[in-house]
Structure formats: C-alpha cells, structure tokens
Scaffold this motif. Structure first.
Motif, mmCIF file in Angstrom:
data_model
loop_
_atom_site.group_PDB
_atom_site.id
_atom_site.type_symbol
_atom_site.label_atom_id
_atom_site.label_comp_id
_atom_site.label_asym_id
_atom_site.label_seq_id
_atom_site.Cartn_x
_atom_site.Cartn_y
_atom_site.Cartn_z
ATOM 1 N N ILE A 284 26.561 -22.896 -34.528
ATOM 2 C CA ILE A 284 27.009 -22.737 -35.908
ATOM 3 C C ILE A 284 26.385 -21.442 -36.406
ATOM 4 N N LEU A 285 27.212 -20.438 -36.640
ATOM 5 C CA LEU A 285 26.686 -19.139 -37.026
ATOM 6 C C LEU A 285 25.924 -19.238 -38.344
ATOM 7 N N ASN A 286 24.833 -18.513 -38.426
ATOM 8 C CA ASN A 286 23.930 -18.485 -39.582
ATOM 9 C C ASN A 286 23.171 -19.795 -39.782
ATOM 10 N N GLN A 287 23.062 -20.619 -38.739
ATOM 11 C CA GLN A 287 22.362 -21.907 -38.870
ATOM 12 C C GLN A 287 21.295 -22.098 -37.793
ATOM 13 N N GLY A 288 20.832 -21.053 -37.164
ATOM 14 C CA GLY A 288 19.788 -21.202 -36.155
ATOM 15 C C GLY A 288 20.368 -21.316 -34.751
ATOM 16 N N GLY A 289 19.623 -21.999 -33.887
ATOM 17 C CA GLY A 289 19.977 -22.093 -32.471
ATOM 18 C C GLY A 289 21.104 -23.070 -32.184
ATOM 19 N N PRO A 290 21.442 -23.213 -30.911
ATOM 20 C CA PRO A 290 22.555 -24.090 -30.529
ATOM 21 C C PRO A 290 22.188 -25.566 -30.592
ATOM 22 N N THR A 291 23.220 -26.373 -30.739
ATOM 23 C CA THR A 291 23.113 -27.822 -30.675
ATOM 24 C C THR A 291 23.846 -28.265 -29.424
ATOM 25 N N THR A 292 23.398 -29.325 -28.782
ATOM 26 C CA THR A 292 24.113 -29.856 -27.626
ATOM 27 C C THR A 292 24.472 -31.314 -27.876
ATOM 28 N N ILE A 293 25.633 -31.704 -27.371
ATOM 29 C CA ILE A 293 26.089 -33.086 -27.440
ATOM 30 C C ILE A 293 26.451 -33.494 -26.018
ATOM 31 N N ASP A 294 25.896 -34.601 -25.551
ATOM 32 C CA ASP A 294 26.136 -35.079 -24.182
ATOM 33 C C ASP A 294 27.409 -35.911 -24.089
ATOM 34 N N PHE A 295 28.111 -35.750 -22.971
ATOM 35 C CA PHE A 295 29.303 -36.533 -22.655
ATOM 36 C C PHE A 295 29.210 -37.024 -21.218
ATOM 37 N N ASP A 296 29.952 -38.086 -20.910
ATOM 38 C CA ASP A 296 29.980 -38.607 -19.546
ATOM 39 C C ASP A 296 30.856 -37.764 -18.628
ATOM 40 N N THR A 297 31.961 -37.224 -19.168
ATOM 41 C CA THR A 297 32.880 -36.440 -18.336
ATOM 42 C C THR A 297 33.310 -35.174 -19.069
ATOM 43 N N LEU A 298 33.772 -34.204 -18.304
ATOM 44 C CA LEU A 298 34.273 -32.964 -18.879
ATOM 45 C C LEU A 298 35.535 -33.231 -19.704
ATOM 46 N N ASP A 299 36.366 -34.160 -19.265
ATOM 47 C CA ASP A 299 37.576 -34.503 -20.024
ATOM 48 C C ASP A 299 37.240 -35.064 -21.399
ATOM 49 N N GLN A 300 36.214 -35.912 -21.490
ATOM 50 C CA GLN A 300 35.789 -36.443 -22.788
ATOM 51 C C GLN A 300 35.331 -35.312 -23.704
ATOM 52 N N CYS A 301 34.567 -34.397 -23.151
ATOM 53 C CA CYS A 301 34.066 -33.270 -23.923
ATOM 54 C C CYS A 301 35.221 -32.423 -24.453
ATOM 55 N N LYS A 302 36.156 -32.090 -23.588
ATOM 56 C CA LYS A 302 37.287 -31.258 -24.000
ATOM 57 C C LYS A 302 38.162 -31.951 -25.036
ATOM 58 N N ALA A 303 38.279 -33.271 -24.937
ATOM 59 C CA ALA A 303 39.077 -34.015 -25.915
ATOM 60 C C ALA A 303 38.395 -34.028 -27.287
ATOM 61 N N ALA A 304 37.079 -34.118 -27.310
ATOM 62 C CA ALA A 304 36.333 -34.194 -28.566
ATOM 63 C C ALA A 304 36.066 -32.832 -29.196
ATOM 64 N N GLU A 305 36.099 -31.782 -28.407
ATOM 65 C CA GLU A 305 35.711 -30.450 -28.872
ATOM 66 C C GLU A 305 36.441 -29.990 -30.140
ATOM 67 N N PRO A 306 37.775 -30.069 -30.229
ATOM 68 C CA PRO A 306 38.447 -29.575 -31.442
ATOM 69 C C PRO A 306 38.062 -30.342 -32.710
#
Length: 58
Positions: free
Chosen positions: A10-32
């Motif tokens: 998040i620009l202008n909010q410090g460092g990165p945040t990470t969110i864990d997922f079980d699969t790459l497909d789950q991550c890609k579905a939730a990303e938008p």
C-alpha cells in the motif's frame, strides 16, 4: 515445503503486508477483491502479486 503468499504494497503506508493462501489459484481468485478493499479503505494505490515459494524442509 510450498508456501503461497499475496504480497500487498500500500503506497505511502510503510512496508509490505503478506497474506497466506493454500494454493496459487486461491490467491489469484482473492487478489482483485483484496486490492479493491484495501484501496477503498486507505485511498492509496495498492500493488499486489501472488507468489509461490518453494522452501527447503527444516
């Protein structure tokens, strides 16, 4: 050991945040949706990327 994470910058909010997922497909579905919600909450530009990490076993 495989780990899938969403890197969220998040620009202008410090460092990165990470969110864990079980699969790459789950991550890609939730990303938008996650990107939209964070943008609405902060009013800032949000950059994201789903990545798969293959980590050595302990």
């Amino acid at each position: 050991m495989e780990r899938v994470i969403l890197l969220l910058f998040i620009l202008n909010q410090g460092g990165p945040t990470t969110i864990d997922f079980d699969t790459l497909d789950q991550c890609k579905a939730a990303e938008p949706v996650i990107t939209q919600v964070y943008r609405e909450m902060t009013g800032n530009t949000v950059l994201t990327r789903c990545i798969r990490l293959n980590l050595p076993a302990k």
